[in-house]
Design a protein around this motif. Structure first.
Motif, short mmCIF file in Angstrom:
data_model
loop_
_atom_site.label_atom_id
_atom_site.label_comp_id
_atom_site.label_asym_id
_atom_site.label_seq_id
_atom_site.Cartn_x
_atom_site.Cartn_y
_atom_site.Cartn_z
N ILE A 210 0.81 -1.21 0.00
CA ILE A 210 0.00 0.00 0.00
C ILE A 210 0.85 1.27 0.00
O ILE A 210 0.52 2.25 -0.67
CB ILE A 210 -0.99 -0.01 1.20
N GLY A 211 1.99 1.25 0.71
CA GLY A 211 2.86 2.43 0.75
C GLY A 211 3.40 2.77 -0.62
O GLY A 211 3.45 3.96 -1.00
N GLN A 212 3.80 1.77 -1.38
CA GLN A 212 4.33 2.02 -2.71
C GLN A 212 3.25 2.55 -3.65
O GLN A 212 3.50 3.47 -4.45
CB GLN A 212 4.91 0.72 -3.29
N TYR A 213 2.06 1.98 -3.56
CA TYR A 213 0.98 2.44 -4.44
C TYR A 213 0.61 3.90 -4.15
O TYR A 213 0.39 4.69 -5.07
CB TYR A 213 -0.24 1.53 -4.31
N LYS A 214 0.54 4.25 -2.88
CA LYS A 214 0.17 5.62 -2.53
C LYS A 214 1.25 6.61 -2.96
O LYS A 214 0.95 7.76 -3.29
CB LYS A 214 -0.10 5.72 -1.04
N ALA A 215 2.51 6.15 -2.97
CA ALA A 215 3.59 7.02 -3.43
C ALA A 215 3.55 7.20 -4.95
O ALA A 215 3.82 8.29 -5.47
CB ALA A 215 4.94 6.45 -3.00
N LEU A 216 3.19 6.14 -5.67
CA LEU A 216 3.18 6.19 -7.12
C LEU A 216 1.88 6.74 -7.68
O LEU A 216 1.82 7.18 -8.84
CB LEU A 216 3.43 4.78 -7.70
#
Length: 497
Positions: free
Chosen positions: A254-260
């Motif tokens: 989830i952290g990576q998706y929210k960053a991208l």
């Protein structure tokens, strides 16, 4: 979207009825499944025509594993009719829940495609629109990431592949106007060539939704961004609003998706669509639990985990389950799976309607020291550790290090970070503390390091898990990294790499 949305309103009312008559729905599903299959080989063998109620069904029909059903499935692959389900079955989903060498071939009948898998896709949209009345979902297209198909090695009368590929191949032509890329690209076999072709095809489309497995979609997103020299996906698709994801736990990603995808209008909706059936959908975007779908041609039973190894397990129908307990799920379906133990474990959080969390696999847990660590425990703890240390995880696996004459045992974690924590010690401490908080068995075994000492975390080099899957020819589709293993087979291979 304003024009099309009302089509889904009727379905919203039908799903709302789950809370009033869910058990009746389930027994209706069972009666229909039995009546459809009176004249099949398995129906004659277990005298389906004589079964009048659930008590008789549970007495006459044994619980099956894949191994006990495979002789029937093999006949179906060979083109024989009326074996587990009426008529001839042409399509088989190649299922590999982990990276085990042996693949499973799950029948996909016309009924299961229409009444279950496609119905689940329709209900995802229905429930999403119910949650987001301001959606512009149908103003653009959805990017779907699927696998490939090929003729069966057993017989040329059958086609096998990932469930996603079977669904893409059979999808009605009108639906292709809502999806991208073209069907021939989605069904490409070579994963690297497929990513290039998808990237070239979809980058100029107005994309509003994504559907697929989080780990493989993340690889595609990064490929597209790198190819187009962009840092966020909103630069390419400013109208992107929802990702329908499933297949693996989403928390580590989830952290990576929210960053991208740094858009305040982006939503994430979990689904539970396995090769064996479509079982659950997140029906409230503020609640991570899934709604059990009760009218897809599936009859559910549940085996309490404490009875998993019992020679004569006592299964429970839906009306007999309790909240807060872990169950292995057993299904009877319109693809011809009769009292089939799928291998997933769930925990109900509420009843009427029945909502649940996927907690792991019957073969993906660690209980080397009596700690009963489930995948859900691991992902909650990892999420907490990432939040507290501002780190991001890409992939991970865990296995036990057994006791010796000189030392107690512990859990060994291999974690590939997208962004490493400043202090691995602090990360490990939070992980350990959170596991103690949410798992009383783990907490008891960790007491004074008497049975189990603190976890050991090994930081993986870049792309370790990707290359491990590539070496096994298991890129894309349904293939996943095993999260928790009660033995050291996979972790030793990874350590060697």
């Amino acid at each position: 979207t304003t024009i099309i949305s009302p089509v889904f309103r009727k379905r919203e009312k039908e799903i709302a009825a789950y809370s009033r008559c869910g058990c009746d729905m389930q027994y209706s599903q069972l009666r229909w499944l039995l009546s459809k299959s009176y004249d099949t080989q398995i129906g004659n063998q277990y005298k389906f025509s004589s079964i009048r109620d659930y008590a008789a069904f549970s007495k006459q029909v044994p619980v099956h594993s894949y191994e006990t059903l495979f002789p029937y499935i093999q006949k179906m692959i060979e083109g024989k009719k009326n074996i587990l389900w009426p008529g001839q079955t042409v399509w088989f989903a190649k299922s590999s829940g982990t990276t085990n060498d042996r693949s499973k071939y799950i029948p996909v009948t016309r009924e299961s495609l229409r009444q279950c898998h496609y119905a689940g896709g329709r209900d995802c949209i229905s429930l999403y629109l119910q949650n987001n009345r301001k959606s512009h979902f149908f103003s653009g297209k959805g990017v779907v990431l699927g696998g490939s198909l090929r003729k069966s090695e057993i017989s040329d009368k059958a086609l096998v592949g990932d469930l996603s590929a079977v669904m893409i191949k059979n999808i009605p032509e009108w639906a292709n106007f809502l999806r991208t890329p073209a069907k021939k690209i989605m069904l490409m076999d070579d994963w690297t060539a497929k990513m290039e072709a998808i990237s070239n095809s979809v980058v100029h489309e107005n994309v509003t939704s994504l559907s697929g497995v989080p780990s493989w979609f993340l690889a595609l997103i990064k490929y597209i961004l790198n190819k187009n020299r962009k840092t966020t996906l909103t630069e390419i698709w400013p109208n992107l609003e929802v990702f329908f994801h499933g297949g693996i736990g989403f928390e580590p990603y989830i952290g990576q998706y929210k960053a991208l995808i740094p858009s305040p209008n982006m939503h994430y909706m979990e689904t539970y669509n396995a090769s064996e059936g479509f079982f659950g959908i997140q029906n409230d975007l503020s609640d991570k639990t899934l709604l059990l779908m009760l009218d897809y041609g599936i009859f559910y039973e549940f085996l309490p985990m404490e009875n998993l190894e019992s020679p004569e397990p006592q299964l429970l129908p839906l009306e007999g389950v309790e909240t807060g307990k872990h169950y292995a799920m057993v299904i009877t379906t319109n693809s011809g799976l009769w009292r089939y133990m799928i291998g997933d474990t769930i925990c109900f959080t509420e009843k009427n309607p029945w909502k649940f969390l996927i907690t792991g696999r019957t073969k993906q847990f660690i209980n080397a020291f009596g700690e009963e660590l489930m995948v859900h425990n691991a992902e909650v703890a990892l999420t907490k550790a990432c939040q507290e240390t501002n780190s991001i995880i890409k992939d991970y696996t865990v296995a036990p290090v057994y006791m010796t004459s000189k030392d107690v045992g512990h859990h060994q974690w291999i974690i590939e970070f997208e962004k490493q924590p400043d202090s691995l010690f602090h990360f490990t401490e939070i992980l350990d503390t959170t596991l103690k908080t949410i798992n009383s068995d783990y907490d008891a075994k960790r007491y004074n390091n008497m049975t189990l000492k603190e976890p050991e975390i090994i930081i993986a080099r870049k792309d370790l898990f990707y290359q491990w899957l590539e070496n096994k020819n298991k890129l894309g589709g349904q293939f996943k990294v095993p999260r928790l293993c009660n033995d050291r087979k996979y972790i030793e291979e990874l350590l060697q790499m």
